[in-house]
Motif scaffolding. Structure first.
Motif, PDB file in Angstrom:
ATOM      1  N   GLY A 256      92.302  19.900   5.091  1.00 30.97           N
ATOM      2  CA  GLY A 256      91.964  18.495   4.883  1.00 30.97           C
ATOM      3  C   GLY A 256      90.492  18.339   4.568  1.00 30.97           C
ATOM      4  N   LYS A 257      90.188  17.308   3.804  1.00 35.20           N
ATOM      5  CA  LYS A 257      88.801  16.874   3.569  1.00 35.20           C
ATOM      6  C   LYS A 257      88.794  15.390   3.905  1.00 35.20           C
ATOM      7  CE  LYS A 257      84.613  18.022   2.148  1.00 35.20           C
ATOM      8  NZ  LYS A 257      83.822  19.066   2.845  1.00 35.20           N
ATOM      9  N   ASN A 258      88.909  15.123   5.198  1.00 31.44           N
ATOM     10  CA  ASN A 258      89.322  13.802   5.662  1.00 31.44           C
ATOM     11  C   ASN A 258      88.215  12.754   5.537  1.00 31.44           C
ATOM     12  OD1 ASN A 258      91.868  14.932   6.600  1.00 31.44           O
ATOM     13  ND2 ASN A 258      90.626  15.909   8.176  1.00 31.44           N
ATOM     14  N   PRO A 259      88.555  11.575   4.958  1.00 32.61           N
ATOM     15  CA  PRO A 259      87.548  10.532   4.755  1.00 32.61           C
ATOM     16  C   PRO A 259      87.542   9.487   5.860  1.00 32.61           C
ATOM     17  CG  PRO A 259      89.506  10.001   3.495  1.00 32.61           C
ATOM     18  CD  PRO A 259      89.800  11.292   4.232  1.00 32.61           C
ATOM     19  N   GLY A 284      83.861  19.953  14.614  1.00 30.56           N
ATOM     20  CA  GLY A 284      84.485  19.791  13.303  1.00 30.56           C
ATOM     21  C   GLY A 284      85.529  20.829  12.979  1.00 30.56           C
ATOM     22  N   GLN A 285      85.860  21.688  13.925  1.00 35.60           N
ATOM     23  CA  GLN A 285      86.853  22.754  13.693  1.00 35.60           C
ATOM     24  C   GLN A 285      88.245  22.231  14.060  1.00 35.60           C
ATOM     25  OE1 GLN A 285      84.357  26.713  14.800  1.00 35.60           O
ATOM     26  NE2 GLN A 285      84.538  25.199  16.421  1.00 35.60           N
ATOM     27  N   LEU A 286      88.622  21.186  13.401  1.00 39.62           N
ATOM     28  CA  LEU A 286      89.870  20.485  13.677  1.00 39.62           C
ATOM     29  C   LEU A 286      90.417  19.990  12.346  1.00 39.62           C
ATOM     30  CD1 LEU A 286      91.921  19.066  15.536  1.00 39.62           C
ATOM     31  CD2 LEU A 286      90.259  17.224  15.822  1.00 39.62           C
ATOM     32  N   CYS A 287      91.689  20.229  12.110  1.00 37.40           N
ATOM     33  CA  CYS A 287      92.276  19.899  10.810  1.00 37.40           C
ATOM     34  C   CYS A 287      92.152  18.429  10.469  1.00 37.40           C
ATOM     35  CB  CYS A 287      93.740  20.327  10.772  1.00 37.40           C
ATOM     36  SG  CYS A 287      94.708  19.707  12.174  1.00 37.40           S
ATOM     37  N   GLY A 412      95.295  15.318   1.701  1.00 38.87           N
ATOM     38  CA  GLY A 412      95.759  14.039   2.217  1.00 38.87           C
ATOM     39  C   GLY A 412      96.304  14.175   3.621  1.00 38.87           C
ATOM     40  N   LEU A 413      95.466  14.618   4.539  1.00 41.79           N
ATOM     41  CA  LEU A 413      95.924  14.849   5.912  1.00 41.79           C
ATOM     42  C   LEU A 413      95.655  13.637   6.796  1.00 41.79           C
ATOM     43  CD1 LEU A 413      97.257  16.773   7.879  1.00 41.79           C
ATOM     44  CD2 LEU A 413      95.012  17.790   8.339  1.00 41.79           C
ATOM     45  N   ASN A 414      94.398  13.288   6.977  1.00 43.83           N
ATOM     46  CA  ASN A 414      94.025  12.191   7.872  1.00 43.83           C
ATOM     47  C   ASN A 414      92.951  11.345   7.208  1.00 43.83           C
ATOM     48  OD1 ASN A 414      93.839  10.698  10.389  1.00 43.83           O
ATOM     49  ND2 ASN A 414      91.912  11.763  10.737  1.00 43.83           N
ATOM     50  N   ALA A 415      92.883  10.078   7.597  1.00 43.01           N
ATOM     51  CA  ALA A 415      91.840   9.175   7.113  1.00 43.01           C
ATOM     52  C   ALA A 415      91.542   8.162   8.203  1.00 43.01           C
ATOM     53  CB  ALA A 415      92.266   8.472   5.831  1.00 43.01           C
ATOM     54  N   ASP A 451     105.233  10.137  19.631  1.00 41.73           N
ATOM     55  CA  ASP A 451     106.492   9.557  19.172  1.00 41.73           C
ATOM     56  C   ASP A 451     106.463   9.260  17.668  1.00 41.73           C
ATOM     57  OD1 ASP A 451     109.109   8.537  19.470  1.00 41.73           O
ATOM     58  OD2 ASP A 451     108.373   6.490  19.711  1.00 41.73           O
ATOM     59  N   ALA A 452     105.366   9.569  17.007  1.00 40.51           N
ATOM     60  CA  ALA A 452     105.214   9.290  15.576  1.00 40.51           C
ATOM     61  C   ALA A 452     104.958  10.591  14.819  1.00 40.51           C
ATOM     62  CB  ALA A 452     104.057   8.321  15.336  1.00 40.51           C
ATOM     63  N   PRO A 453     105.456  10.695  13.588  1.00 39.35           N
ATOM     64  CA  PRO A 453     105.291  11.949  12.846  1.00 39.35           C
ATOM     65  C   PRO A 453     103.844  12.204  12.452  1.00 39.35           C
ATOM     66  CG  PRO A 453     106.243  10.255  11.434  1.00 39.35           C
ATOM     67  CD  PRO A 453     106.225   9.698  12.820  1.00 39.35           C
ATOM     68  N   MET A 454     103.479  13.483  12.390  1.00 43.17           N
ATOM     69  CA  MET A 454     102.136  13.905  11.999  1.00 43.17           C
ATOM     70  C   MET A 454     102.254  14.998  10.956  1.00 43.17           C
ATOM     71  SD  MET A 454      99.364  15.976  14.253  1.00 43.17           S
ATOM     72  CE  MET A 454      97.927  16.699  13.468  1.00 43.17           C
ATOM     73  N   GLY A 455     101.501  14.856   9.878  1.00 44.72           N
ATOM     74  CA  GLY A 455     101.495  15.868   8.827  1.00 44.72           C
ATOM     75  C   GLY A 455     100.738  15.362   7.628  1.00 44.72           C
ATOM     76  N   GLY A 456     100.710  16.167   6.570  1.00 43.64           N
ATOM     77  CA  GLY A 456      99.908  15.824   5.416  1.00 43.64           C
ATOM     78  C   GLY A 456     100.711  15.665   4.143  1.00 43.64           C
TER      79      GLY A 456
END
Length: 516
Positions: A256-259, A284-287, A412-415, A451-456
């Motif tokens: 990820g290159k999370n914004p 910062g060593q976290l996806c 497109g992992l996290n924002a 309880d919610a899905p997580m992924g990219g």
């Protein structure tokens, strides 16, 4: 520094659980000093095959045990995780270099995942009746069959929580697991596993192997019925190709290159606190950590000043208590990676707003949390995932500009969106291309929602962990239909001739009644 609850005898006891037939070991260092923490046995491809074979036998009985028994065992494991919390926190810190607080997040996540899957598996995976194609002619139901042996490849950075997020739902679904642990996280994973074994999980049902990816990882992907991988996009592509050739499923959480978007209605001090943690938790060593900060020009001055002040005054350390804000990088390789990205950026004109220097006075792989400005596309740090200690700050003039910039990535992992208006935050979040979006938080809102899905999306992976979706990846749906004898379906041309009009009328009636 508080005395650790771990010791060399415990390390040896845990590493005895690695499936390894040979005598080869490798020394694993601790980031706090760089000195060897323990000797880890090395598994071979033959060890992987043996572990998978034994796991297959154990899985048959585990699947037959049923949801109630699996629920009982997993809830007991949950309680043991909390009872052994200090040990698990120590090991997570000693292996990864993170702070006590960030290790605590892992422990809480592992316990939450265990409790959720223990209590949810039966509801999600029990058999259900479905509407038959022709009412009265047959009944239809769907049951779920466990896929068998699941391979889990877990990285070093969040070994405790990431292991739980893949292993526990697989166990809850009735599968067995063979897990390849990264060297730097193996003790933590083995201690996690030990709690589950002591709770009643059969030892061969969850096996742990170690060793080089080229041998052990390849052998694992060749043997299992489903593969879970967390790591780089490049490696994830290779695993997906191999799984595709074997026609087995895979879930892949990749780079990820999370914004983060900081809008012009924020409280600058609060936004700076959120940004600092979102960027530099676990250094910062976290996806899902933030690497790109897009700040509205109207608040850029006070926000930047607050961010710089916060990071300059932060406490760095490796003590096994809550006295440090930020910890260490995990390895010499990580330090070199950070230096490579930073040196490239500075040589091409970027400016350091804060940080930018190693801290050998604290420990061999400590590095100051670093924020850059003036980052341009020809710099590696602009688009490549740094995965540690460096974030870049950019100015924007509108929501639209921020959204376009945030979405302008192969990942497109996290924002994240920081704003004084929840409605505005929701509007921006809906436009972002990411598997998870946090409003007025960096990553913990979605990461902790088990309880919610997580992924990219895009190059950030395939599939989802957590939630019902995280359980459903470990089962195959089986549809079973039974003739009722009340209405016989046509078998000959004459039968079809007689029933054609009634069947077409039935289709129209079902449409009018809005029946699916």
């Amino acid at each position: 520094m508080r005395a650790t609850t771990a010791d060399p005898k415990l390390y040896a006891s845990l590493t005895d659980d690695v499936v390894a037939s040979g005598s080869e070991t490798i020394g694993v260092p601790t980031p706090s000093t760089g000195e060897t923490l323990h000797e880890l046995p090395r598994s071979s491809a033959d060890d992987v095959r043996d572990a998978v074979a034994r796991a297959r036998l154990a899985q048959l009985a585990w699947a037959r045990a049923g949801f109630a028994e699996r629920r009982r065992v997993l809830l007991r494991a949950h309680d043991l995780l909390l009872e052994r919390g200090d040990l698990l926190l120590d090991l997570a810190q000693l292996e990864s270099g993170k702070t006590r607080g960030q290790a605590l997040e892992e422990l809480y996540q592992a316990a939450s995942v265990t409790r959720y899957n223990a209590l949810t598996a039966h509801r999600v995976l029990r058999g259900r009746t479905r509407r038959a194609g022709v009412p009265l002619a047959s009944t239809t139901r769907v049951r779920y069959r466990a896929k068998g042996v699941v391979g889990v490849i877990t990285p070093w950075n969040y070994a405790l929580s990431l292991a739980a997020m893949d292993v526990v739902p697989a166990l809850a679904a009735g599968c067995a697991v063979v897990q390849k642990a990264d060297d730097q996280g193996a003790l933590t994973i083995l201690a996690l596993r030990r709690a589950f074994i002591d709770a009643g999980v059969p030892e061969s049902l969850w096996a742990v192997v170690t060793g080089p990816a080229a041998e052990v990882g390849e052998a694992l992907t060749d043997q299992v019925d489903y593969i879970c991988f967390t790591g780089s996009t490049a490696t994830g592509r290779r695993i997906a190709e191999k799984a595709g050739r074997r026609l087995v499923g895979a879930s892949l959480e990749l780079g990820g290159k999370n914004p983060m978007i900081v809008l012009d209605d924020v409280d600058p001090e609060q936004a700076a606190a959120d940004a600092a943690y979102a960027c530099f938790s676990a250094m910062g060593q976290l996806c899902v950590s933030i690497e790109r900060i897009y700040v509205h020009r109207r608040v850029a001055g006070p926000f930047t000043a607050a961010l710089v002040d916060r990071l300059r005054s932060a406490s760095l350390g490796s003590s096994l208590d809550f006295s440090s804000d930020y910890g260490s990088l995990a390895s010499a390789a990580q330090l070199e990676r950070i230096r490579g990205h930073l040196d490239d950026a500075l040589a091409k004109g970027a400016t350091v707003l804060v940080g930018g220097s190693p801290r050998p006075d604290i420990g061999p792989w400590f590095f100051e949390p670093t924020v850059l400005t003036g980052v341009t596309p020809e710099m590696r740090v602009y688009a490549e995932e740094t995965f540690g200690a460096v974030a870049s700050l950019y100015l924007i003039d509108s929501e639209e500009e921020a959204i376009l910039a945030a979405n302008g990535s192969e990942y497109g992992l996290n924002a994240s969106v920081l704003t004084g208006s929840r409605r505005r935050g929701q509007r921006v979040a809906d436009a972002l291309e990411a598997g998870s979006v946090n409003i007025n938080e960096g990553y913990r809102g979605t990461f902790g929602s088990v309880d919610a899905p997580m992924g990219g999306i895009k190059a950030s992976g395939l599939g989802r962990r957590n939630g019902p979706e995280g359980l459903l990846r470990f089962v195959e749906p089986v549809t079973i239909s039974a003739a009722t004898g009340l209405l016989t379906l046509p078998r000959t041309g004459r039968d079809f001739d007689v029933l054609a009009a009634p069947f077409l009328l039935l289709a129209r009636v079902l449409r009018a009644a809005r029946r699916r």
